[in-house]
Design an enzyme around this catalytic site. Structure first.
Site, short mmCIF file in Angstrom:
data_model
loop_
_atom_site.label_atom_id
_atom_site.label_comp_id
_atom_site.label_asym_id
_atom_site.label_seq_id
_atom_site.Cartn_x
_atom_site.Cartn_y
_atom_site.Cartn_z
N TRP A 103 28.65 39.53 23.10
CA TRP A 103 29.64 40.38 23.90
C TRP A 103 31.25 40.30 23.40
O TRP A 103 31.67 41.38 23.47
CB TRP A 103 29.22 40.08 25.57
CG TRP A 103 27.75 40.46 25.82
CD1 TRP A 103 27.03 39.62 26.29
CD2 TRP A 103 27.37 41.83 25.68
NE1 TRP A 103 25.84 40.30 26.47
CE2 TRP A 103 26.05 41.65 26.24
CE3 TRP A 103 27.91 42.92 25.67
CZ2 TRP A 103 25.18 42.73 26.33
CZ3 TRP A 103 27.08 44.39 25.48
CH2 TRP A 103 25.65 44.14 26.01
N ASP A 173 36.03 38.80 30.79
CA ASP A 173 34.49 39.61 31.16
C ASP A 173 33.55 38.49 31.84
O ASP A 173 33.20 37.46 31.31
CB ASP A 173 33.92 40.17 29.79
CG ASP A 173 32.59 40.63 30.00
OD1 ASP A 173 32.03 40.58 31.06
OD2 ASP A 173 32.19 40.92 29.11
N LYS A 197 24.11 42.56 36.29
CA LYS A 197 23.51 41.24 35.88
C LYS A 197 23.48 40.24 37.24
O LYS A 197 22.42 39.78 37.39
CB LYS A 197 24.77 40.43 35.21
CG LYS A 197 25.04 41.40 33.79
CD LYS A 197 23.90 41.48 32.75
CE LYS A 197 23.95 42.71 31.75
NZ LYS A 197 25.09 42.45 30.89
C1 LIG Z 1 25.53 43.27 29.92
C2 LIG Z 1 27.04 42.63 29.67
C3 LIG Z 1 27.92 43.71 29.11
C4 LIG Z 1 27.59 45.28 28.96
O1 LIG Z 1 27.33 45.75 30.07
P1 LIG Z 1 26.64 47.34 30.16
O2 LIG Z 1 26.84 47.90 31.40
O3 LIG Z 1 25.21 47.19 29.52
O4 LIG Z 1 27.73 48.13 29.47
C5 LIG Z 1 29.22 43.42 28.70
N1 LIG Z 1 29.34 41.90 28.69
C6 LIG Z 1 28.55 41.09 29.10
C7 LIG Z 1 29.10 39.62 29.14
C8 LIG Z 1 27.30 41.32 29.51
O5 LIG Z 1 26.57 40.48 29.83
#
Ligand SMILES: *Cc1c(COP(=O)(O)O)cnc(C)c1O
Length: 362
Positions: A103, A173, A197
């Site tokens: 990521w 993030d 998530k």
């Molecule tokens: C899932 C995830 C993303 C991307 O999310 P989407 O909604 O699928 O674009 C970005 N960063 C992390 C750490 C993630 O787990």
């Protein structure tokens, strides 16, 4: 488990608290006397405005978000934030990134389209199985921010200590750890998380941004929707927002507040992850993929000695009533995602299953 539901170890979209789903089901046909479902409601109506405002207020209470930070609900999930961060925060055109896995690599690739990217630390040398030392990073004077992926969902690492940014803005993030433990918001300039998530349904990111980072002098190429100012000036109602996700997330915020808040969540998460890691540490068949000090409490990748056996365990786990234990296609092996809503009983049942599998295959 009620309703014939399964222990779902998906990395996202993932399990939501059962009481929240029950409440949503009860309000489906007629939300509190409004005569309609939240999906059918005008986003400009009083009743929706209240849903939005309460969601923000509850999140502020949960995380202790200071008054000089804005909370934004933005569509497009997590991936849109890779671009928005760079477009909005690269005033000098320089972003520093810590590369810890899939990521952060995506964030780096996207930021390179808008400015200069400096990778100030990386764990690529050991397959992203650890968090690199970030106590004395080489940060250029004109750096606009330091970016981290605080919990790498695919690789299974997490920061237990934030980088020393030497006074620069920290951007994080938090997608796969959002609301899993308490968070000192003031240490960050910007926190963002895709909600599917650890919170609610897919299709939305929550951005928490310090007000002085919101700019009105963005380059002309930045689309209106991609400017944080657009969302900040309009309480995230510039256009039709993801009303459904805001509503569901709001329910989860209330649920967390009623169940002890983030400290209680963290305590539960430590206990749950401990059960699985203790098993992996003594197992002769399964091995955890991450350095001990940096192991995520949310995503637990592990392997057997062979790809064939990994696949066999995944198949057997399905038969035993579990789901989504296959590792991400980029790393293979197995992965158990054990977010807030995964009950302790689910982790215990998984360990029981793995113990039995090991006995039968040694
Ligand atoms: C899932 C995830 C993303 C991307 O999310 P989407 O909604 O699928 O674009 C970005 N960063 C992390 C750490 C993630 O787990």
């Amino acid at each position: 488990m009620k309703y014939g539901r399964t222990y779902n170890f998906s990395a996202g979209p993932a399990m939501m608290p059962e009481p929240v789903l029950e409440e949503i089901a009860a309000e489906m046909m007629n939300y509190r006397g409004s005569g309609m479902c939240v999906m059918e409601m005008s986003h400009r109506s009083k009743v929706f405005q209240q849903i939005r405002d309460e969601a923000e207020a509850d999140l502020r209470k949960l995380m202790g978000i200071p008054g000089n930070y804005k909370v934004l609900f933005i569509q497009g999930g997590g991936t849109v934030q890779f671009a928005m961060v760079a477009m909005n925060l690269m005033k000098n055109g320089v972003g520093c990134y810590v590369e810890t896995g899939a990521w952060s690599k995506k964030a780096i690739a996207e930021a390179k389209k808008y400015g200069e990217v400096k990778i100030v630390a990386s764990s690529a040398d050991k397959n992203f199985s650890y968090i690199p030392d970030c106590s004395n990073l080489d940060i250029p004077d004109n750096a606009d921010y330091i970016y981290i992926c605080e919990n790498e969902t695919i690789n299974g690492t997490t920061y237990f200590q934030l980088p020393n940014t030497k006074g620069k803005v920290l951007v994080s993030d938090q997608s796969s750890m959002f609301l899993s433990r308490s968070c000192d918001v003031e240490k960050y300039g910007l926190i963002w998380g895709g909600v599917q998530k650890n919170v609610g349904p897919a299709g939305m990111a929550i951005v928490i941004i310090r007000e002085d980072l919101i700019r009105d002098d963005l380059p002309k190429f930045v689309p209106t929707y991609m400017s944080y100012k657009t969302h900040a000036d309009n309480d995230s109602l510039y256009n039709t927002p993801n009303c459904w996700a805001i509503y569901c997330c709001g329910k989860v915020f209330k649920y967390l507040l009623e169940n002890g808040g983030l400290e209680a969540m963290h305590k539960r998460n430590v206990e749950k992850a401990g059960i699985l890691y203790d098993f992996l540490d003594q197992s002769k068949l399964f091995t955890g993929a991450v350095r001990k000090e940096d192991r995520s409490l949310m995503n637990v990748p592990f392997v057997t000695p062979s790809k064939e056996q990994d696949a066999d365990v995944v198949a057997a786990s399905k038969e035993a009533g579990f789901d989504n234990l296959k590792g991400h296609k980029s790393v293979g092996g197995l992965r158990a995602s054990i977010y807030n809503a995964m009950p302790k009983e689910g982790v215990e049942a998984l360990v029981e299953f793995l113990t039995k599998y090991e006995k039968e295959h040694s």
